[in-house]
Design an enzyme around this catalytic site. Structure first.
Site, PDB file in Angstrom:
ATOM      1  N   ARG A 204       0.810  -1.222   0.000  1.00 52.86           N
ATOM      2  CA  ARG A 204       0.000   0.000   0.000  1.00 52.86           C
ATOM      3  C   ARG A 204       0.846   1.277   0.000  1.00 52.86           C
ATOM      4  NH1 ARG A 204      -5.102  -1.614   2.298  1.00 52.86           N
ATOM      5  NH2 ARG A 204      -5.558  -3.383   0.980  1.00 52.86           N
TER       6      ARG A 204
ATOM      7  N   ARG B  71      -3.514   5.737   1.698  1.00 54.81           N
ATOM      8  CA  ARG B  71      -4.191   6.980   2.043  1.00 54.81           C
ATOM      9  C   ARG B  71      -3.308   7.997   2.737  1.00 54.81           C
ATOM     10  NH1 ARG B  71      -8.454   2.850   4.277  1.00 54.81           N
ATOM     11  NH2 ARG B  71      -6.517   1.671   4.280  1.00 54.81           N
TER      12      ARG B  71
ATOM     13  N   ARG C 133      -8.252  10.674  -4.898  1.00 62.32           N
ATOM     14  CA  ARG C 133      -9.290   9.827  -4.293  1.00 62.32           C
ATOM     15  C   ARG C 133     -10.558  10.640  -4.001  1.00 62.32           C
ATOM     16  NH1 ARG C 133     -12.404   6.382  -3.343  1.00 62.32           N
ATOM     17  NH2 ARG C 133     -12.350   4.841  -1.673  1.00 62.32           N
TER      18      ARG C 133
ATOM     19  N   ASP D 109      -6.482  -3.633  -7.255  1.00 60.60           N
ATOM     20  CA  ASP D 109      -6.898  -4.341  -6.042  1.00 60.60           C
ATOM     21  C   ASP D 109      -7.115  -5.815  -6.360  1.00 60.60           C
ATOM     22  OD1 ASP D 109      -7.762  -3.480  -3.098  1.00 60.60           O
ATOM     23  OD2 ASP D 109      -8.918  -5.227  -3.710  1.00 60.60           O
TER      24      ASP D 109
ATOM     25  N   TYR E  70     -13.325 -14.060   0.069  1.00 59.41           N
ATOM     26  CA  TYR E  70     -14.058 -12.808  -0.177  1.00 59.41           C
ATOM     27  C   TYR E  70     -15.319 -13.085  -1.000  1.00 59.41           C
ATOM     28  CZ  TYR E  70     -10.658  -9.358   1.579  1.00 59.41           C
ATOM     29  OH  TYR E  70      -9.859  -8.583   2.374  1.00 59.41           O
TER      30      TYR E  70
HETATM   31  O1  1CP Z   1       0.084  -0.483  -2.378  1.00 57.68           O
HETATM   32  C1  1CP Z   1      -0.763  -0.155  -3.196  1.00 57.68           C
HETATM   33  O2  1CP Z   1      -1.470   0.869  -3.139  1.00 57.68           O
HETATM   34  C2  1CP Z   1      -0.890  -1.074  -4.344  1.00 57.68           C
HETATM   35  C3  1CP Z   1      -2.204  -1.471  -4.685  1.00 57.68           C
HETATM   36  C4  1CP Z   1      -2.973  -2.365  -3.712  1.00 57.68           C
HETATM   37  C5  1CP Z   1      -2.695  -3.666  -3.317  1.00 57.68           C
HETATM   38  C6  1CP Z   1      -1.445  -4.473  -3.581  1.00 57.68           C
HETATM   39  C7  1CP Z   1      -4.223  -2.009  -3.157  1.00 57.68           C
HETATM   40  C8  1CP Z   1      -4.881  -0.687  -3.289  1.00 57.68           C
HETATM   41  N1  1CP Z   1      -4.738  -3.133  -2.525  1.00 57.68           N
HETATM   42  C9  1CP Z   1      -3.832  -4.144  -2.600  1.00 57.68           C
HETATM   43  C10 1CP Z   1      -3.962  -5.551  -2.095  1.00 57.68           C
HETATM   44  C11 1CP Z   1      -5.108  -5.940  -1.285  1.00 57.68           C
HETATM   45  N2  1CP Z   1      -6.403  -5.512  -1.345  1.00 57.68           N
HETATM   46  C12 1CP Z   1      -5.064  -6.968  -0.302  1.00 57.68           C
HETATM   47  C13 1CP Z   1      -3.831  -7.795   0.012  1.00 57.68           C
HETATM   48  C14 1CP Z   1      -2.853  -7.076   0.869  1.00 57.68           C
HETATM   49  C15 1CP Z   1      -3.320  -6.890   2.293  1.00 57.68           C
HETATM   50  O3  1CP Z   1      -3.355  -7.867   3.031  1.00 57.68           O
HETATM   51  O4  1CP Z   1      -3.656  -5.757   2.610  1.00 57.68           O
HETATM   52  C16 1CP Z   1      -6.343  -7.086   0.264  1.00 57.68           C
HETATM   53  C17 1CP Z   1      -6.746  -8.027   1.371  1.00 57.68           C
HETATM   54  C18 1CP Z   1      -7.188  -6.160  -0.412  1.00 57.68           C
HETATM   55  C19 1CP Z   1      -8.663  -5.947  -0.210  1.00 57.68           C
HETATM   56  C20 1CP Z   1      -8.971  -4.546   0.165  1.00 57.68           C
HETATM   57  N3  1CP Z   1      -8.763  -3.452  -0.625  1.00 57.68           N
HETATM   58  C21 1CP Z   1      -9.539  -4.083   1.372  1.00 57.68           C
HETATM   59  C22 1CP Z   1     -10.099  -4.980   2.452  1.00 57.68           C
HETATM   60  C23 1CP Z   1      -9.182  -5.275   3.565  1.00 57.68           C
HETATM   61  C24 1CP Z   1      -9.897  -6.145   4.591  1.00 57.68           C
HETATM   62  O5  1CP Z   1      -9.714  -5.870   5.786  1.00 57.68           O
HETATM   63  O6  1CP Z   1     -10.634  -7.078   4.249  1.00 57.68           O
HETATM   64  C25 1CP Z   1      -9.618  -2.676   1.312  1.00 57.68           C
HETATM   65  C26 1CP Z   1     -10.133  -1.714   2.353  1.00 57.68           C
HETATM   66  C27 1CP Z   1      -9.091  -2.279   0.050  1.00 57.68           C
HETATM   67  C28 1CP Z   1      -9.051  -0.906  -0.477  1.00 57.68           C
HETATM   68  C29 1CP Z   1      -7.754  -0.421  -1.020  1.00 57.68           C
HETATM   69  N4  1CP Z   1      -6.991  -1.094  -1.947  1.00 57.68           N
HETATM   70  C30 1CP Z   1      -5.895  -0.341  -2.284  1.00 57.68           C
HETATM   71  C31 1CP Z   1      -5.965   0.890  -1.539  1.00 57.68           C
HETATM   72  C32 1CP Z   1      -5.001   2.050  -1.653  1.00 57.68           C
HETATM   73  C33 1CP Z   1      -7.122   0.835  -0.743  1.00 57.68           C
HETATM   74  C34 1CP Z   1      -7.687   1.946   0.153  1.00 57.68           C
HETATM   75  C35 1CP Z   1      -8.651   2.703  -0.660  1.00 57.68           C
HETATM   76  C36 1CP Z   1      -9.154   3.950  -0.080  1.00 57.68           C
HETATM   77  O7  1CP Z   1     -10.105   3.887   0.710  1.00 57.68           O
HETATM   78  O8  1CP Z   1      -8.671   5.015  -0.460  1.00 57.68           O
END
Ligand code: 1CP
Length: 314
Positions: free
Chosen positions: A2, A6, A15, A52, A128
């Site tokens: 990430r 944010r 965003r 994502d 999921y």
């Molecule tokens: O680092 C980066 O920004 C690269 C892109 C990236 C990656 C590699 C994002 C953007 N998400 C992910 C992987 C991801 N997404 C995982 C695996 C890594 C981890 O364990 O965190 C998972 C589980 C998700 C699913 C996901 N996406 C969730 C749910 C988490 C949960 O508790 O179940 C959430 C909230 C997101 C949103 C997300 N994805 C990425 C960002 C920057 C965000 C936040 C978005 C925002 O609100 O601005």
């Protein structure tokens, strides 16, 4: 982990103007721009494409939305429709991701740097899709009762994850990371079928394209066994894993580990903990990284300080 999250004001600005997170992920120009934002600030060695893991369920026909202060919300699972998904239609839906990878790889910020493509591991995607929201704090094992449908679903997920990996590589991803963020929720007796075998298939597939595979099996009970069976090129660890034990048990490249919470504290405490990882892996092959995503309330100056600490370590 990430990088684009944010904590960066330039990300937050984009965003705020793009409230639909899925649409943002499917916007070629913006997702490419977001991918390179951290490279303009910090002296980091690689970028991870802004996307994502839940774009795969979306491309398989399940509705996916991200709700503020709630997380992902998936629609009803229509297995009949999912089983009918054609490769062409799946690729067409994810075409903007491939376009973003291609654009990003050609940017000057990426010169001599790797671009990491990624997928969720089959188990994490499956959970999921079945649970339709974050499985955090839930006992999900009983949901595996409808085994025949689940077996078929798992097969479809693996098939399309390979297609997704292949297209990311074709468009310029030079590394693939496989996130099994919910490995820790599964009973050990189910590891073989839901974690080891399916993930190994993706790792073998990635390696067959001469691209390294990094695996992040968060919460798995035995890293040594995982590495011996799945055989990734790199094992990525979270902050609950004892780095000392890993350095003694494992011979392949290790990545990550530092608790992202240390970026919220003092520079002194951060330095002590960064040094701990660097010292432990001093005579090993180690890629410095965090043990999970950068937290939203992190000051970017602390990330800069961290990168400099790592770069100046001797
Ligand atoms: O680092 C980066 O920004 C690269 C892109 C990236 C990656 C590699 C994002 C953007 N998400 C992910 C992987 C991801 N997404 C995982 C695996 C890594 C981890 O364990 O965190 C998972 C589980 C998700 C699913 C996901 N996406 C969730 C749910 C988490 C949960 O508790 O179940 C959430 C909230 C997101 C949103 C997300 N994805 C990425 C960002 C920057 C965000 C936040 C978005 C925002 O609100 O601005």
């Amino acid at each position: 982990m990430r990088q684009a999250g944010r904590y960066l004001p330039e990300f937050r600005k984009i965003r705020a103007e793009n409230l639909d997170f899925m649409k943002l992920c499917l916007n070629e120009n913006l997702s490419s721009e977001i991918t390179v934002q951290p490279l303009r600030r910090f002296e980091i060695d690689a970028a991870i494409i802004f996307s994502d893991i839940l774009l795969v369920p979306y491309a398989l026909g399940q509705n996916v939305k991200f709700k503020k202060d709630y997380g992902p919300m998936l629609g009803n699972l229509n297995t009949k429709q999912i089983f009918k998904t054609e490769e062409k239609e799946f690729i067409a839906k994810l075409n903007p991701v491939y376009g973003a990878i291609k654009k990003t790889k050609e940017k000057k910020e990426l010169k001599n740097k790797d671009l990491i493509g990624f997928v969720g591991a089959p188990w994490t995607i499956l959970i999921y899709m079945l649970n339709k929201k974050s499985p955090k704090n839930e006992d999900i094992n009983p949901n595996l009762k409808d085994e025949k449908i689940i077996d078929e679903l798992l097969k479809i997920i693996i098939k399309f994850l390979k297609i997704h990996i292949e297209n990311q590589i074709k468009n310029g991803a030079t590394i693939i990371q496989i996130f099994d963020s919910w490995a820790g929720l599964l009973d050990v007796k189910n590891y073989e079928k839901y974690i080891y075998e399916p993930t190994k298939e993706l790792v073998d597939f990635t390696k067959s394209k001469n691209i390294p595979a990094i695996c992040f099996p968060k919460g798995i009970n035995d890293y040594k066994k995982y590495v011996n069976i799945v055989k990734p090129d790199v094992i990525s660890i979270d902050y609950n894993v004892d780095p000392k034990k890993i350095s003694e048990d494992i011979d392949i490249v290790v990545q990550g580990g530092l608790n992202p919470n240390f970026l919220l504290g003092s520079k002194q405490e951060l330095e002590i903990n960064v040094k701990k990882y660097l010292d432990i892996f001093k005579n090993k092959h180690y890629i410095f990284n965090l043990g999970h995503g950068v937290l939203p309330n992190t000051n970017p100056n602390m990330v800069d300080y961290l990168v400099k600490l790592v770069k100046n370590y001797s």
